[in-house]
Write a protein that holds these residues in place. Structure first.
Motif, PDB file in Angstrom:
ATOM      1  N   ARG A   1      -8.071  81.153 115.794  1.00  0.00           N
ATOM      2  CA  ARG A   1      -9.467  80.883 116.131  1.00  0.00           C
ATOM      3  C   ARG A   1      -9.602  79.529 116.817  1.00  0.00           C
ATOM      4  O   ARG A   1      -8.740  78.671 116.678  1.00  0.00           O
ATOM      5  CB  ARG A   1     -10.341  80.924 114.874  1.00  0.00           C
ATOM      6  CG  ARG A   1     -10.309  82.283 114.166  1.00  0.00           C
ATOM      7  CD  ARG A   1     -11.082  82.288 112.876  1.00  0.00           C
ATOM      8  NE  ARG A   1     -12.516  82.167 113.063  1.00  0.00           N
ATOM      9  CZ  ARG A   1     -13.342  83.177 113.324  1.00  0.00           C
ATOM     10  NH1 ARG A   1     -12.861  84.408 113.449  1.00  0.00           N
ATOM     11  NH2 ARG A   1     -14.636  82.982 113.450  1.00  0.00           N
TER      12      ARG A   1
ATOM     13  N   LEU B   1     -19.470  80.931 123.823  1.00  0.00           N
ATOM     14  CA  LEU B   1     -20.225  80.244 122.784  1.00  0.00           C
ATOM     15  C   LEU B   1     -21.566  79.841 123.392  1.00  0.00           C
ATOM     16  O   LEU B   1     -21.599  79.127 124.401  1.00  0.00           O
ATOM     17  CB  LEU B   1     -19.462  79.004 122.300  1.00  0.00           C
ATOM     18  CG  LEU B   1     -20.205  78.077 121.336  1.00  0.00           C
ATOM     19  CD1 LEU B   1     -20.423  78.767 119.987  1.00  0.00           C
ATOM     20  CD2 LEU B   1     -19.436  76.773 121.156  1.00  0.00           C
TER      21      LEU B   1
ATOM     22  N   VAL C   1     -26.089  78.138 117.233  1.00  0.00           N
ATOM     23  CA  VAL C   1     -24.946  78.670 117.972  1.00  0.00           C
ATOM     24  C   VAL C   1     -24.820  80.183 117.764  1.00  0.00           C
ATOM     25  O   VAL C   1     -25.259  80.721 116.748  1.00  0.00           O
ATOM     26  CB  VAL C   1     -23.628  77.976 117.547  1.00  0.00           C
ATOM     27  CG1 VAL C   1     -23.618  76.520 117.970  1.00  0.00           C
ATOM     28  CG2 VAL C   1     -23.407  78.076 116.045  1.00  0.00           C
TER      29      VAL C   1
ATOM     30  N   VAL D   1     -15.254  85.878 125.897  1.00  0.00           N
ATOM     31  CA  VAL D   1     -15.867  85.241 124.731  1.00  0.00           C
ATOM     32  C   VAL D   1     -16.625  83.993 125.193  1.00  0.00           C
ATOM     33  O   VAL D   1     -16.086  83.148 125.907  1.00  0.00           O
ATOM     34  CB  VAL D   1     -14.824  84.858 123.661  1.00  0.00           C
ATOM     35  CG1 VAL D   1     -15.493  84.128 122.494  1.00  0.00           C
ATOM     36  CG2 VAL D   1     -14.107  86.096 123.161  1.00  0.00           C
TER      37      VAL D   1
ATOM     38  N   THR E   1     -11.378  83.759 120.220  1.00  0.00           N
ATOM     39  CA  THR E   1     -11.206  83.306 121.592  1.00  0.00           C
ATOM     40  C   THR E   1     -10.811  84.488 122.462  1.00  0.00           C
ATOM     41  O   THR E   1     -10.509  85.568 121.955  1.00  0.00           O
ATOM     42  CB  THR E   1     -10.087  82.250 121.690  1.00  0.00           C
ATOM     43  OG1 THR E   1      -8.833  82.880 121.399  1.00  0.00           O
ATOM     44  CG2 THR E   1     -10.303  81.092 120.743  1.00  0.00           C
TER      45      THR E   1
ATOM     46  N   ARG F   1     -19.023  88.389 122.906  1.00  0.00           N
ATOM     47  CA  ARG F   1     -17.870  88.876 123.668  1.00  0.00           C
ATOM     48  C   ARG F   1     -18.352  90.029 124.528  1.00  0.00           C
ATOM     49  O   ARG F   1     -18.852  91.030 124.020  1.00  0.00           O
ATOM     50  CB  ARG F   1     -16.724  89.348 122.763  1.00  0.00           C
ATOM     51  CG  ARG F   1     -15.493  89.782 123.593  1.00  0.00           C
ATOM     52  CD  ARG F   1     -14.319  90.205 122.729  1.00  0.00           C
ATOM     53  NE  ARG F   1     -14.637  91.203 121.726  1.00  0.00           N
ATOM     54  CZ  ARG F   1     -14.750  92.513 121.961  1.00  0.00           C
ATOM     55  NH1 ARG F   1     -14.603  92.993 123.172  1.00  0.00           N
ATOM     56  NH2 ARG F   1     -15.006  93.346 120.969  1.00  0.00           N
TER      57      ARG F   1
ATOM     58  N   CYS G   1     -14.407  80.158 115.885  1.00  0.00           N
ATOM     59  CA  CYS G   1     -14.749  81.463 116.460  1.00  0.00           C
ATOM     60  C   CYS G   1     -13.513  82.070 117.101  1.00  0.00           C
ATOM     61  O   CYS G   1     -12.516  81.386 117.337  1.00  0.00           O
ATOM     62  CB  CYS G   1     -15.883  81.341 117.477  1.00  0.00           C
ATOM     63  SG  CYS G   1     -15.454  80.560 119.033  1.00  0.00           S
TER      64      CYS G   1
ATOM     65  N   VAL H   1     -14.935  80.457 125.815  1.00  0.00           N
ATOM     66  CA  VAL H   1     -13.951  80.105 124.785  1.00  0.00           C
ATOM     67  C   VAL H   1     -12.690  80.917 125.083  1.00  0.00           C
ATOM     68  O   VAL H   1     -12.454  81.977 124.514  1.00  0.00           O
ATOM     69  CB  VAL H   1     -14.482  80.373 123.363  1.00  0.00           C
ATOM     70  CG1 VAL H   1     -13.489  79.833 122.335  1.00  0.00           C
ATOM     71  CG2 VAL H   1     -15.852  79.742 123.154  1.00  0.00           C
TER      72      VAL H   1
ATOM     73  N   THR I   1     -18.555  87.260 115.881  1.00  0.00           N
ATOM     74  CA  THR I   1     -18.651  87.574 117.300  1.00  0.00           C
ATOM     75  C   THR I   1     -19.560  88.779 117.481  1.00  0.00           C
ATOM     76  O   THR I   1     -19.362  89.810 116.849  1.00  0.00           O
ATOM     77  CB  THR I   1     -17.251  87.874 117.876  1.00  0.00           C
ATOM     78  OG1 THR I   1     -16.410  86.735 117.652  1.00  0.00           O
ATOM     79  CG2 THR I   1     -17.323  88.171 119.356  1.00  0.00           C
TER      80      THR I   1
ATOM     81  N   VAL J   1     -21.863  83.475 119.130  1.00  0.00           N
ATOM     82  CA  VAL J   1     -20.659  83.830 119.879  1.00  0.00           C
ATOM     83  C   VAL J   1     -20.823  85.262 120.367  1.00  0.00           C
ATOM     84  O   VAL J   1     -21.112  86.155 119.578  1.00  0.00           O
ATOM     85  CB  VAL J   1     -19.384  83.688 119.019  1.00  0.00           C
ATOM     86  CG1 VAL J   1     -18.150  84.103 119.815  1.00  0.00           C
ATOM     87  CG2 VAL J   1     -19.246  82.268 118.503  1.00  0.00           C
TER      88      VAL J   1
END
Length: 110
Positions: free
Chosen positions: A89, A36, A102, A34, A30, A106, A28, A78, A6, A104
């Motif tokens: 996760r 994706l 991809v 958060v 959550t 936050r 990942c 997410v 993250t 991730v």
């Protein structure tokens, strides 16, 4: 499955690092804030699926499919709804991983 890291952008901004989507899927963290990010560099549309663990009154909760058009990028929240209680996760699967990247993020939601 690969565990995606993250990234937390500071107030000054962040150069986002993308990883190749794993053929066996990814996981990942959550929660609130958060997201994706999915970049589809392929010439075909692909579907990213967030696995929804759990049941309601004994019935399985449907997974969330998200189509990503060819050449497009999608931001997919997410939330804690996708947290697997055994791993903490979210599980993410792809119908194909050709040219799929991809990341991730936050972000603070205060």
């Amino acid at each position: 499955m690969a565990a995606l890291s993250t990234q937390v952008p500071p107030l000054a901004g962040l150069a986002i690092t993308f990883a190749s989507a794993a053929a066996g899927g990814d996981t990942c963290l959550t929660g609130a804030g958060v997201v994706l990010l999915v970049k589809n560099g392929d010439s075909a549309s692909h579907t990213v699926t967030l696995v929804t663990p759990g049941t309601v009154n004994g019935l399985a909760i449907a997974d969330r499919p998200v189509p990503v058009a060819a050449g497009a990028m999608e931001a997919i929240p997410v939330t804690a709804d996708y947290r697997d209680p055994s791993t903490g996760r979210a599980s993410i699967t792809y119908d194909a991983v050709t040219s799929m990247q991809v990341a991730v993020l936050r972000v603070n939601v205060s």
